[in-house]
Design a protein around this motif. Sequence first.
Motif, PDB file in Angstrom:
ATOM      1  N   UNK A   7       0.772  -1.227   0.000  1.00 16.74           N
ATOM      2  CA  UNK A   7       0.000   0.000   0.000  1.00 16.74           C
ATOM      3  C   UNK A   7       0.805   1.278   0.000  1.00 16.74           C
ATOM      4  N   UNK A   8       2.110   1.168   0.074  1.00 19.54           N
ATOM      5  CA  UNK A   8       2.939   2.358   0.067  1.00 19.54           C
ATOM      6  C   UNK A   8       2.946   3.031  -1.294  1.00 19.54           C
ATOM      7  N   UNK A   9       3.560   4.211  -1.342  1.00 22.11           N
ATOM      8  CA  UNK A   9       3.642   4.927  -2.601  1.00 22.11           C
ATOM      9  C   UNK A   9       4.075   6.360  -2.389  1.00 22.11           C
ATOM     10  N   UNK A  10       3.937   7.139  -3.458  1.00 27.38           N
ATOM     11  CA  UNK A  10       4.278   8.558  -3.433  1.00 27.38           C
ATOM     12  C   UNK A  10       2.994   9.368  -3.304  1.00 27.38           C
ATOM     13  N   UNK A  11       2.962  10.287  -2.359  1.00 31.19           N
ATOM     14  CA  UNK A  11       1.774  11.098  -2.144  1.00 31.19           C
ATOM     15  C   UNK A  11       2.202  12.519  -1.800  1.00 31.19           C
ATOM     16  N   UNK A  12       1.360  13.471  -2.151  1.00 28.19           N
ATOM     17  CA  UNK A  12       1.671  14.865  -1.835  1.00 28.19           C
ATOM     18  C   UNK A  12       1.362  15.156  -0.374  1.00 28.19           C
ATOM     19  N   UNK A  13       2.016  16.161   0.187  1.00 29.46           N
ATOM     20  CA  UNK A  13       1.679  16.568   1.559  1.00 29.46           C
ATOM     21  C   UNK A  13       0.191  16.856   1.689  1.00 29.46           C
ATOM     22  N   UNK A  14      -0.377  16.368   2.790  1.00 31.10           N
ATOM     23  CA  UNK A  14      -1.815  16.502   3.004  1.00 31.10           C
ATOM     24  C   UNK A  14      -2.623  15.349   2.466  1.00 31.10           C
TER      25      UNK A  14
END
Length: 124
Positions: A7-14
């Motif tokens: 379930x991990x990954x790259x996400x923007x702050x917020x």
Amino acid sequence: VQLQASGGGLVQPGGSLRLSCAASGRTFGTYAWFRQAPGKEREFVAAFRWSGSTKTYADSVKGRFTISRDYGSNAAFLQMNSLKPEDTAFYYCAATSRSLILSSMAHKNAYDYWGQGTQVTVSS
């Protein structure tokens, strides 16, 4: 016995991510999530007993992260909301057959089984 984290990954702050921890072969007494950033020690994030309602969180994630379980799939989850760049790390699920007391849940040495980790990167 295996723990499989995903379930991990790259996400923007917020933003939000939901991590899953699938346990094959059995149900454990206590599950936890830890994380480790580059050059830092592995640190406690959250934990719960499979039976009952006892949960605990690191101060740094309280109010933003929620740990939960699904009895049908024998899986544990970590819902992460309002993510910050400082949440960037490898996230590991851990488990033990024991139902740990609250004061022991944050100690990584209390856990006997570890998943392989999943990378969470919070960046714009």
